[in-house]
Design an enzyme around this catalytic site. Structure first.
Site, PDB file in Angstrom:
ATOM      1  CG  HIS A 371      -2.059  -0.918   1.151  1.00  7.98           C
ATOM      2  ND1 HIS A 371      -3.264  -0.620   0.574  1.00  7.98           N
ATOM      3  CD2 HIS A 371      -2.139  -2.202   1.568  1.00  7.98           C
ATOM      4  CE1 HIS A 371      -4.062  -1.674   0.656  1.00  7.98           C
ATOM      5  NE2 HIS A 371      -3.399  -2.651   1.251  1.00  7.98           N
ATOM      6  CB  THR A 670      -9.815   5.250  -1.418  1.00  5.14           C
ATOM      7  OG1 THR A 670      -9.327   5.633  -0.127  1.00  5.14           O
ATOM      8  CG2 THR A 670      -9.155   3.960  -1.852  1.00  5.14           C
ATOM      9  CE  LYS A 674     -13.753   6.253   0.264  1.00  9.20           C
ATOM     10  NZ  LYS A 674     -12.923   6.247   1.488  1.00  9.20           N
TER      11      LYS A 674
HETATM   12  C1  6GP Z   1      -2.603   3.918   1.868  1.00  9.43           C
HETATM   13  C2  6GP Z   1      -2.012   4.713   0.707  1.00  9.43           C
HETATM   14  O1  6GP Z   1      -1.263   5.792   1.196  1.00  9.43           O
HETATM   15  C3  6GP Z   1      -3.156   5.204  -0.176  1.00  9.43           C
HETATM   16  O2  6GP Z   1      -2.615   5.841  -1.308  1.00  9.43           O
HETATM   17  C4  6GP Z   1      -4.026   4.035  -0.594  1.00  9.43           C
HETATM   18  O3  6GP Z   1      -5.150   4.499  -1.299  1.00  9.43           O
HETATM   19  C5  6GP Z   1      -4.494   3.264   0.625  1.00  9.43           C
HETATM   20  O4  6GP Z   1      -3.384   2.832   1.383  1.00  9.43           O
HETATM   21  C6  6GP Z   1      -5.309   2.034   0.264  1.00  9.43           C
HETATM   22  O5  6GP Z   1      -4.607   1.238  -0.625  1.00  9.43           O
HETATM   23  N1  6GP Z   1      -1.550   3.384   2.718  1.00  9.43           N
HETATM   24  C7  6GP Z   1      -1.719   3.327   4.032  1.00  9.43           C
HETATM   25  O6  6GP Z   1      -2.718   3.769   4.593  1.00  9.43           O
HETATM   26  C8  6GP Z   1      -0.653   2.666   4.795  1.00  9.43           C
HETATM   27  O7  6GP Z   1      -0.629   2.678   5.990  1.00  9.43           O
HETATM   28  C9  6GP Z   1       1.216   1.249   4.773  1.00  9.43           C
HETATM   29  O8  6GP Z   1       0.274   2.002   4.088  1.00  9.43           O
END
Ligand code: 6GP
Length: 831
Positions: A371, A670, A674
């Site tokens: 992520h 995300t 939205k």
């Molecule tokens: C997040 C990312 O920063 C974001 O861009 C993405 O949309 C989201 O994950 C879902 O995929 N990452 C985190 O919140 C995190 O803690 C280790 O990553």
């Protein structure tokens, strides 16, 4: 016998399953009396909320029981989503939508003189996540249930979720989130399915009956995990899956040992230590702290969950060899990556499986989602810490690593550097276990969360692993659930859409495309605008009540709502605000599009710079909002305590969505989806899923600015000097000088110096490089906003073209490409 009771009679006699408005009202009053023990004269809003929640829960349980019965009977292949965070948001409204009884219940409550909005407001949301990663997990549970995919979410039932944010004198102040204090009607404890986990101690080596050399773990602490289940109902389906969260407790046997020896306080202390494990969510988003308690939490929920899955397997008379056939496990980032080793340990040490077979099962079970590209978020555990908590796992990691490096050696002979880079152990200084490497080696699939992100993983962060296992990599672009983020939170817009194209878009978001035929329909445009205006007015009221700031619903609502992070660049938007303010000060009669800048988001409590940016927003707001020269044309609002509840108010009210991270830094985003789904236009960089959003909505309907990822890399490699931009751009210089001078801090020129100095000397997120392009783009935004017909047209097209970004699409991609799992239809047979 129990079976003899006529089910039909039982259904009809009970108030617990009927969905008509009269039965719902009767059930509600029953619950008020017999669950809350109250009658109207004494009942509080919370009593009413609880009575309604239990009324809804009964309907959920009916579906949940039938779902469990179906899965048990069929032995269905099941997805287990392992995540340290589930940011669910309030359950009541969502369950009403998914049950299809929102309007009946609203009506029924109104007849009793109660407002459903008020009752929903009463719910304390379970904030068991930080931001994007945790909210994604929640959207995925909604889609899994909606698509009838057998699935379980596994995680931790933190007693304190993400802190509540308060603002004092412009600074963020954290308060503990006591979300459980009023009780949680949505969960059911399952103490009968408790498991024990081990911690610490050492290993012993011995030779087993068959002459095999074996290792055994002698822990020095045992902790009990108790599961709490929350039913997750899909939209317009009978499928209700389970979110199973673990609470840590001391096992009774441990208490007794110390207690019998007279050490009462010792026993209580032991209990306290154990219960600390599930006490609090670590409040860091996209960064890792490397604390022992955090590793303990990760191991705790993973071990509980895997043991639980083995219990389920055995309960269905399936052999352990079928583990990977029964379950597909998704690792939500590396937080649960220790599962790879724990499953190996359970198979080998507890069930005497041989290594090869255990490894085949393990690596066919797991898949890993990354992520983030931020180096500070990549989890590594010091060997010392790791070995003292999980000595047996460290041995297993060494063994996995040895076998893995043998493979690397064969594929890439004579490449010592590569072996050092890829090893599960970082030996460049203090030694660490690299969790991302473990996840890559132990999984059969690896994915990023947007096309650009996956590409950058392959090119950069996980390049060696891509070269080693190209077949493992796939992209799975994120998505969001239209149930919560449209039907529930923007009911007016949803109803307008449904009146035009029917309601099947709610389960098949691509159908929104049909709205394009109305894009030039004047009547539709008027309605579209009226609804946006309505949502803006509601948010304006909220702002008036909470911030005591009057904002004009006719002004452009320019919103940035997300965690505070330098890479997300809330301070770039601030530079824009200060620039507009400076233009007004230089020429008070300047023609300017009135704007309301709204910020929301929390900063990690230990992240000084992020907190300073919050302070700066509030400081700038204090000056701008009061300066008579401004004549109300600019307003700056910081909404405190951004959470799912508040997000649901914000998205519908946005005209402009700020998605302005430095290219190459935001994995996906995300919130960007939205906002656009709710008809906001995006100003954004070519980062994360913005790239795909722009592709979908068309470049003419997206405000693009800034450096590309390649340009950022190039600048970084060739010595970027932010100061050069400062000296050559007069507006930028003036904005920075104003902040530095103490103009916004009552003359205190020291307050914001760390921020200003960082920008002038480092600026690792390239604000100055992107400033001119951002301001030019914002000027264009302002110009287009004046043409309301054009703006509305763009807004409709944005919403109409968001079909790709439903989490249903994401989940279908995962099911097809990674999990190989099929839907299972659930019928209601019991009540
Ligand atoms: C997040 C990312 O920063 C974001 O861009 C993405 O949309 C989201 O994950 C879902 O995929 N990452 C985190 O919140 C995190 O803690 C280790 O990553």
């Amino acid at each position: 016998s129990l079976d003899a009771i006529d089910l039909q009679d039982r259904c009809e006699l009970s108030n617990r399953t009927g969905m008509d408005s009269e039965t719902l009202k009767r059930a509600f009053l029953n619950n008020l009396f017999y669950v809350q023990g109250k009658f109207p004269a004494l009942a509080t809003t919370n009593d009413y909320y609880m009575a309604l929640a239990y009324t809804v829960r009964d309907r959920l349980l009916q579906r949940w029981i039938n779902t469990a019965a179906t899965y048990t009977e069929l032995g269905s292949r099941t997805v287990a989503y392992f995540s340290a965070e589930f940011l669910m948001g309030p359950h009541l409204g969502n369950n009403l939508i998914n049950l299809g009884i929102y309007d009946q219940v609203e009506q029924g409550m109104a007849e009793l003189g109660l407002s459903l909005d008020e009752l929903q407001e009463e719910e304390e949301e379970p904030g068991l996540g930080n931001g994007g990663l945790g909210r994604l997990a929640a959207c995925y549970l909604d889609s899994l249930a909606t698509l009838d995919i057998p699935s379980l979410g596994y995680g931790i039932r933190y007693e304190f979720g993400i802190f509540d944010q308060d603002i004092r004198d412009g600074w963020q102040v954290e308060r503990t989130d006591k979300w459980l204090s009023a009780g949680n009607p949505w969960e059911i404890a399952r103490p009968e399915w408790s498991v024990e986990i081990k911690l610490g101690g050492h290993t012993e080596h011995y030779t087993d009956d068959h002459g095999n050399y074996r290792s055994r773990w002698v822990p020095d602490q045992v902790v009990k995990g108790i599961p709490y289940d929350t039913p997750i109902l899909g939209y317009q389906t009978n499928t209700a899956n389970t979110l199973r969260l673990w609470t840590a407790e001391a096992p009774e046997s441990f208490d007794f040992r110390s207690f019998n020896s007279g050490d009462y306080l010792g026993a209580v202390y032991e209990k306290m230590i154990s219960e600390n494990i599930s006490k609090v969510l670590y409040p860091n988003d996209d960064s890792s702290q490397g604390k022992q308690l955090r590793l303990t939490q990760q191991f705790f929920f993973v071990s509980c969950s895997l043991q639980d899955m083995i219990r389920i397997l055995h309960g269905q008379n399936l052999p352990l060899e079928n583990f990977h056939k029964k379950f597909a496990v998704q690792l939500n980032d590396t937080h649960p990556a220790i599962s790879v080793v724990e499953l190996m340990r359970l198979l080998i040490d507890h069930h005497q499986m041989d290594w090869e077979q255990a490894w085949t099962i393990t690596h066919q079970t797991f898949a890993y989602t990354n992520h983030t590209l931020l180096p500070e978020a990549l989890e590594r555990w010091p060997i010392e810490l790791f070995g003292s908590l999980l000595p047996r796992h460290l041995e297993l990691i060494y063994e996995i690593n040895q076998r893995f490096l043998d493979e690397v050696r064969i594929k890439f002979p004579d490449d010592e550097e590569r072996m050092i880079r890829m090893s599960l152990i970082d030996e460049s200084g203090e030694r660490y276990v690299r969790m991302a490497h473990l996840a890559c080696v132990g999984s059969h699939a690896i994915n990023g969360v947007a096309a650009l992100h996956t590409e950058l993983l392959q090119k950069d962060v996980l390049r060696d692993f891509y070269e080693m296992y190209p077949h493992k990599f796939t992209n799975k672009t994120n998505g969001v659930t239209p149930r919560r983020f449209m039907v529930l939170s923007n009911s007016q817009l949803s109803k307008l859409i449904t009146s035009k194209i029917g309601d099947s878009w709610i389960k098949n978001l691509k159908e929104l495309q049909q709205l394009e035929q109305f894009v030039d329909d004047a009547g539709f445009q008027v309605e579209w605008r009226r609804i946006k205006q309505h949502s803006k007015t509601e948010l304006a009221t909220y702002i008036q009540n909470n911030n005591n700031i009057t904002v004009d619903p006719d002004s452009l609502f320019d919103i940035q709502a997300k965690r505070f992070h330098e890479y997300k660049r809330q301070h770039l938007s601030l530079l824009h605000i200060v620039t507009l303010y400076n233009r007004i000060k230089a020429n008070p009669d300047i023609e300017i599009t009135p704007r309301t800048f709204i910020f929301g988001g929390k900063a990690a409590p230990g992240y000084f710079m992020a907190k300073l940016i919050i302070k700066l927003i509030n400081s700038v707001g204090n000056v701008v909002n009061r300066d008579p020269d401004v004549r109300g044309r600019l307003k700056v609002v910081f909404l405190k305590d951004y959470n799912v509840k508040l997000a649901q108010r914000i998205y519908p009210a946005a005209d402009l969505s700020e998605q302005i991270s430095t290219a190459g830094k935001e994995a996906s985003g995300t919130g960007n989806m939205k906002f656009a789904l709710n008809g906001a236009l995006t100003i954004g960089t070519l980062d994360g899923a913005n790239v795909e959003i722009r592709e979908e909505v068309g470049e003419e309907n997206f405000f693009l600015f800034g450096l590309t990822t390649e340009e950022v890399y190039h600048k970084r490699a060739h010595g970027y000097r932010s100061r050069d931009y400062y000296h050559t751009n007069a507006e930028l210089k003036l904005a920075i000088d104003r902040i530095a001078s103490g103009f916004f801090s009552q003359g205190d020129a020291e307050l914001f110096r760390p921020l200003v100095d960082d920008l002038l000397n480092q600026d690792q997120y390239f604000l100055f490089a992107d400033y001119a392009s951002y301001i030019a783009c914002q000027d264009q935004v302002a110009a287009v906003y004046k043409d309301q017909t054009k703006w509305t047209r763009m807004s409709i097209l944005n919403a109409a073209r968001m079909g790709k970004f439903s989490s249903d699409r994401s989940i279908e991609d995962y099911c097809r490409d990674i999990w190989k799992v099929e839907p299972v239809n659930v019928e209601l047979r019991q009540c």
